[in-house]
Structure formats: structure tokens, C-alpha cells
Write a protein that holds these residues in place. Structure first.
Motif, PDB file in Angstrom:
ATOM      1  N   ASN A   1      15.787 -13.841   3.269  1.00  0.00           N
ATOM      2  CA  ASN A   1      17.077 -13.410   3.640  1.00  0.00           C
ATOM      3  C   ASN A   1      18.415 -14.243   3.387  1.00  0.00           C
ATOM      4  O   ASN A   1      19.242 -13.828   3.898  1.00  0.00           O
ATOM      5  CB  ASN A   1      17.420 -12.107   4.025  1.00  0.00           C
ATOM      6  CG  ASN A   1      16.336 -11.214   3.183  1.00  0.00           C
ATOM      7  OD1 ASN A   1      15.444 -11.507   2.448  1.00  0.00           O
ATOM      8  ND2 ASN A   1      15.905  -9.724   4.116  1.00  0.00           N
ATOM      9  N   ASN A   2      18.703 -15.592   3.182  1.00  0.00           N
ATOM     10  CA  ASN A   2      19.918 -16.644   3.561  1.00  0.00           C
ATOM     11  C   ASN A   2      20.189 -16.371   5.169  1.00  0.00           C
ATOM     12  O   ASN A   2      21.057 -16.703   5.467  1.00  0.00           O
ATOM     13  CB  ASN A   2      20.711 -15.947   3.158  1.00  0.00           C
ATOM     14  CG  ASN A   2      20.321 -16.413   0.845  1.00  0.00           C
ATOM     15  OD1 ASN A   2      19.771 -17.916   0.996  1.00  0.00           O
ATOM     16  ND2 ASN A   2      20.842 -15.601   0.314  1.00  0.00           N
ATOM     17  N   MET A   3      19.464 -15.706   5.840  1.00  0.00           N
ATOM     18  CA  MET A   3      19.210 -15.700   7.433  1.00  0.00           C
ATOM     19  C   MET A   3      18.989 -16.483   8.124  1.00  0.00           C
ATOM     20  O   MET A   3      18.724 -16.984   9.315  1.00  0.00           O
ATOM     21  CB  MET A   3      19.456 -14.259   7.687  1.00  0.00           C
ATOM     22  CG  MET A   3      20.818 -13.431   7.018  1.00  0.00           C
ATOM     23  SD  MET A   3      20.907 -12.080   8.164  1.00  0.00           S
ATOM     24  CE  MET A   3      19.972 -10.877   6.945  1.00  0.00           C
ATOM     25  N   PHE A   4      16.905 -16.601   7.793  1.00  0.00           N
ATOM     26  CA  PHE A   4      16.176 -16.683   9.062  1.00  0.00           C
ATOM     27  C   PHE A   4      15.406 -18.160   8.808  1.00  0.00           C
ATOM     28  O   PHE A   4      14.818 -17.968   7.421  1.00  0.00           O
ATOM     29  CB  PHE A   4      15.514 -15.268   9.516  1.00  0.00           C
ATOM     30  CG  PHE A   4      16.314 -14.125   9.255  1.00  0.00           C
ATOM     31  CD1 PHE A   4      16.653 -14.546  11.269  1.00  0.00           C
ATOM     32  CD2 PHE A   4      16.188 -13.648   8.438  1.00  0.00           C
ATOM     33  CE1 PHE A   4      17.550 -13.169  11.677  1.00  0.00           C
ATOM     34  CE2 PHE A   4      17.282 -12.581   9.445  1.00  0.00           C
ATOM     35  CZ  PHE A   4      17.766 -12.127  10.639  1.00  0.00           C
ATOM     36  N   ASP A   5      16.140 -19.257   9.623  1.00  0.00           N
ATOM     37  CA  ASP A   5      14.542 -19.879   8.546  1.00  0.00           C
ATOM     38  C   ASP A   5      13.412 -19.906   8.202  1.00  0.00           C
ATOM     39  O   ASP A   5      12.547 -19.112   9.403  1.00  0.00           O
ATOM     40  CB  ASP A   5      14.668 -21.192   9.870  1.00  0.00           C
ATOM     41  CG  ASP A   5      16.104 -21.929   9.713  1.00  0.00           C
ATOM     42  OD1 ASP A   5      16.729 -22.000   8.520  1.00  0.00           O
ATOM     43  OD2 ASP A   5      16.533 -22.060  11.064  1.00  0.00           O
ATOM     44  N   THR A   6      12.288 -20.270   7.491  1.00  0.00           N
ATOM     45  CA  THR A   6      10.910 -19.994   7.567  1.00  0.00           C
ATOM     46  C   THR A   6       9.923 -21.363   6.689  1.00  0.00           C
ATOM     47  O   THR A   6      10.704 -22.378   6.442  1.00  0.00           O
ATOM     48  CB  THR A   6      11.228 -19.104   6.151  1.00  0.00           C
ATOM     49  OG1 THR A   6      11.936 -18.293   6.811  1.00  0.00           O
ATOM     50  CG2 THR A   6       9.426 -18.408   5.590  1.00  0.00           C
ATOM     51  N   LYS A   7       8.719 -21.025   7.827  1.00  0.00           N
ATOM     52  CA  LYS A   7       8.120 -22.520   7.258  1.00  0.00           C
ATOM     53  C   LYS A   7       6.920 -21.703   6.804  1.00  0.00           C
ATOM     54  O   LYS A   7       6.542 -20.912   7.511  1.00  0.00           O
ATOM     55  CB  LYS A   7       7.893 -23.075   8.812  1.00  0.00           C
ATOM     56  CG  LYS A   7       9.146 -24.021   8.935  1.00  0.00           C
ATOM     57  CD  LYS A   7       8.926 -24.870  10.065  1.00  0.00           C
ATOM     58  CE  LYS A   7      10.154 -26.026  10.004  1.00  0.00           C
ATOM     59  NZ  LYS A   7      10.700 -26.514  11.470  1.00  0.00           N
ATOM     60  N   GLY A   8       6.098 -22.705   6.221  1.00  0.00           N
ATOM     61  CA  GLY A   8       4.886 -21.838   5.398  1.00  0.00           C
ATOM     62  C   GLY A   8       4.003 -23.365   5.958  1.00  0.00           C
ATOM     63  O   GLY A   8       4.071 -24.837   5.413  1.00  0.00           O
ATOM     64  N   ILE A   9       2.858 -23.418   6.072  1.00  0.00           N
ATOM     65  CA  ILE A   9       1.656 -23.940   5.843  1.00  0.00           C
ATOM     66  C   ILE A   9       0.425 -23.991   5.399  1.00  0.00           C
ATOM     67  O   ILE A   9      -0.172 -22.451   5.554  1.00  0.00           O
ATOM     68  CB  ILE A   9       1.301 -24.201   7.718  1.00  0.00           C
ATOM     69  CG1 ILE A   9       2.429 -24.338   8.892  1.00  0.00           C
ATOM     70  CG2 ILE A   9      -0.003 -25.513   7.649  1.00  0.00           C
ATOM     71  CD1 ILE A   9       1.978 -24.474  10.058  1.00  0.00           C
ATOM     72  N   ARG A  10      -0.390 -24.916   5.239  1.00  0.00           N
ATOM     73  CA  ARG A  10      -0.851 -24.297   3.702  1.00  0.00           C
ATOM     74  C   ARG A  10      -2.363 -23.963   4.362  1.00  0.00           C
ATOM     75  O   ARG A  10      -2.723 -24.691   5.329  1.00  0.00           O
ATOM     76  CB  ARG A  10      -1.132 -25.412   2.631  1.00  0.00           C
ATOM     77  CG  ARG A  10      -2.457 -24.908   1.736  1.00  0.00           C
ATOM     78  CD  ARG A  10      -2.794 -26.282   0.791  1.00  0.00           C
ATOM     79  NE  ARG A  10      -1.690 -26.972   0.177  1.00  0.00           N
ATOM     80  CZ  ARG A  10      -0.802 -26.902  -1.309  1.00  0.00           C
ATOM     81  NH1 ARG A  10      -1.644 -25.146  -1.521  1.00  0.00           N
ATOM     82  NH2 ARG A  10      -0.073 -27.152  -1.471  1.00  0.00           N
ATOM     83  N   ILE A  11      -2.977 -23.255   4.567  1.00  0.00           N
ATOM     84  CA  ILE A  11      -4.523 -22.838   5.029  1.00  0.00           C
ATOM     85  C   ILE A  11      -5.591 -23.044   3.846  1.00  0.00           C
ATOM     86  O   ILE A  11      -5.489 -23.120   2.893  1.00  0.00           O
ATOM     87  CB  ILE A  11      -4.378 -21.459   5.275  1.00  0.00           C
ATOM     88  CG1 ILE A  11      -3.697 -20.968   5.826  1.00  0.00           C
ATOM     89  CG2 ILE A  11      -6.087 -21.091   5.673  1.00  0.00           C
ATOM     90  CD1 ILE A  11      -3.447 -18.941   6.586  1.00  0.00           C
ATOM     91  N   LYS A  12      -5.689 -24.519   4.377  1.00  0.00           N
ATOM     92  CA  LYS A  12      -7.127 -25.297   3.996  1.00  0.00           C
ATOM     93  C   LYS A  12      -8.364 -24.588   4.033  1.00  0.00           C
ATOM     94  O   LYS A  12      -8.964 -23.763   5.209  1.00  0.00           O
ATOM     95  CB  LYS A  12      -7.250 -26.358   4.374  1.00  0.00           C
ATOM     96  CG  LYS A  12      -5.934 -27.194   4.288  1.00  0.00           C
ATOM     97  CD  LYS A  12      -5.888 -28.894   3.433  1.00  0.00           C
ATOM     98  CE  LYS A  12      -5.167 -29.327   3.604  1.00  0.00           C
ATOM     99  NZ  LYS A  12      -4.590 -31.161   3.089  1.00  0.00           N
ATOM    100  N   GLU A  13      -9.498 -23.628   2.281  1.00  0.00           N
ATOM    101  CA  GLU A  13     -10.593 -23.296   2.974  1.00  0.00           C
ATOM    102  C   GLU A  13     -11.317 -24.878   2.946  1.00  0.00           C
ATOM    103  O   GLU A  13     -11.606 -25.630   2.457  1.00  0.00           O
ATOM    104  CB  GLU A  13     -10.294 -23.187   1.159  1.00  0.00           C
ATOM    105  CG  GLU A  13      -9.663 -21.794   1.184  1.00  0.00           C
ATOM    106  CD  GLU A  13      -9.644 -20.476   1.418  1.00  0.00           C
ATOM    107  OE1 GLU A  13     -10.987 -20.066   2.013  1.00  0.00           O
ATOM    108  OE2 GLU A  13      -8.396 -19.933   1.860  1.00  0.00           O
ATOM    109  N   ASN A  14     -12.503 -23.868   3.686  1.00  0.00           N
ATOM    110  CA  ASN A  14     -13.518 -24.783   4.121  1.00  0.00           C
ATOM    111  C   ASN A  14     -14.280 -25.150   3.129  1.00  0.00           C
ATOM    112  O   ASN A  14     -14.372 -23.399   1.646  1.00  0.00           O
ATOM    113  CB  ASN A  14     -14.127 -24.579   5.584  1.00  0.00           C
ATOM    114  CG  ASN A  14     -13.549 -24.647   6.746  1.00  0.00           C
ATOM    115  OD1 ASN A  14     -12.453 -25.588   6.940  1.00  0.00           O
ATOM    116  ND2 ASN A  14     -14.124 -24.219   7.435  1.00  0.00           N
ATOM    117  N   LYS A  15     -14.912 -26.298   2.647  1.00  0.00           N
ATOM    118  CA  LYS A  15     -15.408 -25.940   0.806  1.00  0.00           C
ATOM    119  C   LYS A  15     -16.855 -26.392   1.398  1.00  0.00           C
ATOM    120  O   LYS A  15     -17.490 -27.362   2.372  1.00  0.00           O
ATOM    121  CB  LYS A  15     -14.964 -26.878   0.030  1.00  0.00           C
ATOM    122  CG  LYS A  15     -13.562 -26.265  -0.459  1.00  0.00           C
ATOM    123  CD  LYS A  15     -13.427 -26.913  -1.482  1.00  0.00           C
ATOM    124  CE  LYS A  15     -11.482 -26.153  -2.202  1.00  0.00           C
ATOM    125  NZ  LYS A  15     -11.189 -27.284  -2.770  1.00  0.00           N
TER     126      LYS A  15
END
Length: 124
Positions: A110-124
Motif C-alpha cells: 500500500n505504498n507505505m510498508f516495506d515488504t520482503k519475500g523469500i522463495r520457499i524451496k520444495e524438497n525434491k
């Protein structure tokens, strides 16, 4: 002999080319652990599960335990970024995200709060 800097520059170029290739395909598809920093509720952790079918992204929002909260109402892809829109706790929320590297996202809610994302790697 080859100058040292050209090897490092080449590695950076290869990583960027790899990132671009992934972004152009289905870079955002998969499971992501998302953290929104500094909200009135503190730092909020959630999950996005995103898939790409027939060239369009869709997905769901999960709470921190993996339970579905809501469906994502839209995901718009522009250049190398996406805008994820959904409704939670009575609020229409929009998160703009772009790659930080192959497995990390950075953005803003919402143009206000810093956001980070981390890819969740699936165990194969």
C-alpha cells in the motif's frame, strides 16, 4: 591474459541475464514467505502461493501457519515487477514486488510498508 575485472563483470552479467530469463517466464510462480515491516500490527508474516497458467498469474494468501486467508484478486505483471491485490481484515491491500535476486523479493505494501519475500524451496 584476461583482466580480473572482466571475469567479475561477466559473472554479474550472467546472473542478471539468468534473472531476466526467469522473470520473463514464471519467476513469481511458487511459494513465498512474505514479511511486511512496521505495520500497526507489528511485522506481519504471511505466505503467497502463486501459479502461472496460460500466461496469467493467480494465487492465494496464507497466514504464517500455511492456512489460506483469502484468494489473490489480481496479479498484474509490468516489466519485471508484479502487483498483488487482495482483501484481508476488511482492507483492500496491494503489494508491489520485484526481484532482489533469484530467490528474494523486495517491495512495498500500500505504498507505505516495506515488504520482503523469500522463495520457499520444495524438497525434491
Amino acid at each position: 591474459s584476461t583482466p580480473l575485472y572482466s571475469s567479475a563483470a561477466s559473472d554479474v552479467y550472467k546472473r542478471q541475464a539468468n534473472l531476466n530469463a526467469q522473470t520473463n517466464e514464471a519467476f513469481y510462480a511458487g511459494k513465498w514467505k512474505i514479511t511486511v515491516f512496521g505495520t500497526p500490527y507489528g511485522d506481519v508474516k504471511m505466505g503467497f502461493v502463486i501459479e502461472k497458467k496460460e500466461g496469467k498469474y493467480s494465487g492465494i494468501v496464507q497466514d504464517s501457519t500455511g492456512v489460506e486467508i483469502t484468494k489473490i484478486s489480481s496479479i498484474e505483471e509490468v516489466a519485471k515487477s508484479i502487483t498483488v491485490s487482495y482483501n484481508a481484515m476488511g482492507y483492500d491491500l496491494t503489494v508491489q514486488l520485484e526481484p532482489a535476486d533469484d530467490d528474494n523479493l523486495k517491495g512495498i505494501l500500500n505504498n507505505m510498508f516495506d515488504t520482503k519475500g523469500i522463495r520457499i524451496k520444495e524438497n525434491k
